[in-house]
Design a protein around this motif. Structure first.
Motif, PDB file in Angstrom:
ATOM      1  N   PRO A  32      -0.609   8.918   8.655  1.00 26.36           N
ATOM      2  CA  PRO A  32       0.371   9.996   8.809  1.00 26.36           C
ATOM      3  C   PRO A  32       1.690   9.684   8.111  1.00 26.36           C
ATOM      4  O   PRO A  32       2.220   8.579   8.216  1.00 26.36           O
ATOM      5  CB  PRO A  32       0.552  10.108  10.326  1.00 26.36           C
ATOM      6  CG  PRO A  32       0.047   8.822  10.881  1.00 26.36           C
ATOM      7  CD  PRO A  32      -1.010   8.350   9.955  1.00 26.36           C
ATOM      8  N   GLY A  33       2.190  10.683   7.386  1.00 21.29           N
ATOM      9  CA  GLY A  33       3.466  10.524   6.704  1.00 21.29           C
ATOM     10  C   GLY A  33       3.400   9.715   5.432  1.00 21.29           C
ATOM     11  O   GLY A  33       4.439   9.437   4.819  1.00 21.29           O
ATOM     12  N   LYS A  34       2.186   9.336   5.008  1.00 22.55           N
ATOM     13  CA  LYS A  34       2.034   8.510   3.802  1.00 22.55           C
ATOM     14  C   LYS A  34       0.924   9.102   2.948  1.00 22.55           C
ATOM     15  O   LYS A  34      -0.217   8.644   2.979  1.00 22.55           O
ATOM     16  CB  LYS A  34       1.722   7.062   4.178  1.00 22.55           C
ATOM     17  CG  LYS A  34       2.797   6.377   5.002  1.00 22.55           C
ATOM     18  CD  LYS A  34       2.364   4.985   5.396  1.00 22.55           C
ATOM     19  CE  LYS A  34       3.445   4.276   6.184  1.00 22.55           C
ATOM     20  NZ  LYS A  34       3.731   4.933   7.460  1.00 22.55           N
ATOM     21  N   GLN A  35       1.250  10.119   2.203  1.00 26.21           N
ATOM     22  CA  GLN A  35       0.257  10.786   1.384  1.00 26.21           C
ATOM     23  C   GLN A  35      -0.361   9.818   0.393  1.00 26.21           C
ATOM     24  O   GLN A  35       0.333   9.077  -0.303  1.00 26.21           O
ATOM     25  CB  GLN A  35       0.893  11.951   0.623  1.00 26.21           C
ATOM     26  CG  GLN A  35      -0.105  12.773  -0.175  1.00 26.21           C
ATOM     27  CD  GLN A  35       0.538  13.995  -0.811  1.00 26.21           C
ATOM     28  OE1 GLN A  35       1.719  14.258  -0.617  1.00 26.21           O
ATOM     29  NE2 GLN A  35      -0.230  14.741  -1.574  1.00 26.21           N
ATOM     30  N   GLY A  36      -1.684   9.805   0.352  1.00 25.56           N
ATOM     31  CA  GLY A  36      -2.400   8.937  -0.573  1.00 25.56           C
ATOM     32  C   GLY A  36      -2.760   7.582  -0.008  1.00 25.56           C
ATOM     33  O   GLY A  36      -3.445   6.802  -0.675  1.00 25.56           O
ATOM     34  N   LEU A  37      -2.341   7.275   1.237  1.00 27.44           N
ATOM     35  CA  LEU A  37      -2.633   5.986   1.851  1.00 27.44           C
ATOM     36  C   LEU A  37      -3.633   6.173   2.986  1.00 27.44           C
ATOM     37  O   LEU A  37      -3.461   7.043   3.851  1.00 27.44           O
ATOM     38  CB  LEU A  37      -1.355   5.340   2.386  1.00 27.44           C
ATOM     39  CG  LEU A  37      -1.499   3.920   2.955  1.00 27.44           C
ATOM     40  CD1 LEU A  37      -1.948   2.941   1.887  1.00 27.44           C
ATOM     41  CD2 LEU A  37      -0.172   3.446   3.564  1.00 27.44           C
ATOM     42  N   GLY A  72       0.814  -1.207   0.000  1.00 29.79           N
ATOM     43  CA  GLY A  72       0.000   0.000   0.000  1.00 29.79           C
ATOM     44  C   GLY A  72       0.848   1.257   0.000  1.00 29.79           C
ATOM     45  O   GLY A  72       0.571   2.226  -0.720  1.00 29.79           O
ATOM     46  N   THR A  73       1.919   1.239   0.795  1.00 29.07           N
ATOM     47  CA  THR A  73       2.838   2.378   0.849  1.00 29.07           C
ATOM     48  C   THR A  73       3.503   2.614  -0.501  1.00 29.07           C
ATOM     49  O   THR A  73       3.601   3.747  -0.976  1.00 29.07           O
ATOM     50  CB  THR A  73       3.902   2.146   1.930  1.00 29.07           C
ATOM     51  OG1 THR A  73       3.262   1.997   3.208  1.00 29.07           O
ATOM     52  CG2 THR A  73       4.880   3.306   2.004  1.00 29.07           C
ATOM     53  N   SER A  74       3.960   1.539  -1.135  1.00 30.75           N
ATOM     54  CA  SER A  74       4.630   1.658  -2.436  1.00 30.75           C
ATOM     55  C   SER A  74       3.694   2.216  -3.499  1.00 30.75           C
ATOM     56  O   SER A  74       4.074   3.082  -4.286  1.00 30.75           O
ATOM     57  CB  SER A  74       5.164   0.295  -2.876  1.00 30.75           C
ATOM     58  OG  SER A  74       6.182  -0.160  -2.021  1.00 30.75           O
ATOM     59  N   LEU A  75       2.462   1.735  -3.531  1.00 34.01           N
ATOM     60  CA  LEU A  75       1.495   2.227  -4.511  1.00 34.01           C
ATOM     61  C   LEU A  75       1.173   3.698  -4.265  1.00 34.01           C
ATOM     62  O   LEU A  75       1.062   4.490  -5.202  1.00 34.01           O
ATOM     63  CB  LEU A  75       0.215   1.391  -4.463  1.00 34.01           C
ATOM     64  CG  LEU A  75       0.328  -0.027  -5.038  1.00 34.01           C
ATOM     65  CD1 LEU A  75      -0.902  -0.850  -4.672  1.00 34.01           C
ATOM     66  CD2 LEU A  75       0.492   0.013  -6.556  1.00 34.01           C
ATOM     67  N   ALA A  76       1.032   4.068  -2.989  1.00 32.04           N
ATOM     68  CA  ALA A  76       0.749   5.467  -2.660  1.00 32.04           C
ATOM     69  C   ALA A  76       1.921   6.369  -3.038  1.00 32.04           C
ATOM     70  O   ALA A  76       1.729   7.489  -3.523  1.00 32.04           O
ATOM     71  CB  ALA A  76       0.425   5.600  -1.174  1.00 32.04           C
ATOM     72  N   MET A  77       3.149   5.877  -2.828  1.00 33.24           N
ATOM     73  CA  MET A  77       4.329   6.668  -3.188  1.00 33.24           C
ATOM     74  C   MET A  77       4.434   6.903  -4.691  1.00 33.24           C
ATOM     75  O   MET A  77       5.066   7.862  -5.132  1.00 33.24           O
ATOM     76  CB  MET A  77       5.589   5.973  -2.666  1.00 33.24           C
ATOM     77  CG  MET A  77       5.754   6.047  -1.154  1.00 33.24           C
ATOM     78  SD  MET A  77       7.126   5.021  -0.560  1.00 33.24           S
ATOM     79  CE  MET A  77       8.509   5.784  -1.416  1.00 33.24           C
TER      80      MET A  77
END
Length: 245
Positions: free
Chosen positions: A78-83, A24-29
């Motif tokens: 927090p700290g993960k825009q788009g997630l 999820g983090t990778s896709l959001a990044m």
């Protein structure tokens, strides 16, 4: 078609939730809007891994009971825009029925590029609910016979529910340990047993696991995160070579 991915495993301890958070983090990044849904009622943990425990008020069960709107259960990470995260109920008796979860997902899926559903391990009623809305699946296994057989069972169950696009993730892989144990001739044997196409191999990465478990993960430049990023790119339809360490 909506992109709704269920992440499943036949047994606990495969690192399935770590894969869900990292993916999820990778896709959001990459610029996507991603919703993670925790379906492990009574054993929820994604709120800890994503650092929202202190701000969590409502969960899926509250939306179902009418105590809040569905939107109230969607928390920005927090700290993960788009997630974003939709947390599971804290009590096991609030487990969500498959049709109910389907309706909840349908209500929010259009505002996200990806919905990732973290299924409880095994093939119980929680798994049925998690898989019901999904359009494709990722099966997470380790290189142990019990885990591989569990992955084989989960894959069969996903197919019985009408999900045909199912891929294999081999997680917590250590090449030296794999060779010393000698349980399988090679990784192709695991792929053959599960009858799944491999989408990625993620090595044992204690640094990434510690960051996620502490709720402080970000853009760690570790081998595990690099492999998760490659899986994310494959999910997006981008050709990426396997990375094995």
């Amino acid at each position: 078609m909506k992109d709704i991915i269920v992440i499943a495993s036949g047994k606990g301890g495969t690192g399935k939730s770590t894969v869900a958070v990292g993916l999820g983090t990778s896709l959001a990044m990459s610029g996507s809007r991603v919703l993670l849904i925790d379906c492990d009622s009574g054993m929820r943990g994604l709120d800890i891994m994503l650092g929202i425990t202190q701000t969590l008020v409502f969960d899926i069960a509250d939306a179902v009971s009418g105590s809040c709107t569905v939107e109230n259960t969607v928390y920005p990470c927090p700290g993960k825009q788009g997630l974003f995260l939709m947390p599971a109920p804290l009590n096991a008796y609030d487990e969500i029925a498959p049709q109910v979860l389907y309706q909840l997902v349908e209500g929010v899926a259009d505002i996200f590029d990806y919905v990732i559903i973290d299924s409880p391990a095994g093939v119980g009623s929680g798994f049925d609910a998690a898989a019901f809305p999904a359009t494709r699946g990722l099966v997470v296994v380790n290189t142990e016979p019990t885990s591989v057989r569990g992955g084989q069972t989960v894959a069969g169950k996903l197919r019985s529910l009408g999900i045909e696009d199912i891929r294999l993730v081999i997680n917590r892989f250590n090449k030296q340990t794999f060779r010393k144990m000698g349980l399988y001739e090679d990784l192709d044997e695991i792929i053959d047993i599960t009858s799944l196409q491999l989408i990625g191999i993620i090595p044992e990465d204690y640094q990434l696991a510690a960051a996620i478990q502490s709720g402080k993960s970000g853009s760690e430049n570790t081998i595990g995160m690099k492999c998760l990023t490659k899986i994310a790119r494959r999910i997006q339809g981008i050709r990426e070579p396997l990375l094995i360490k």
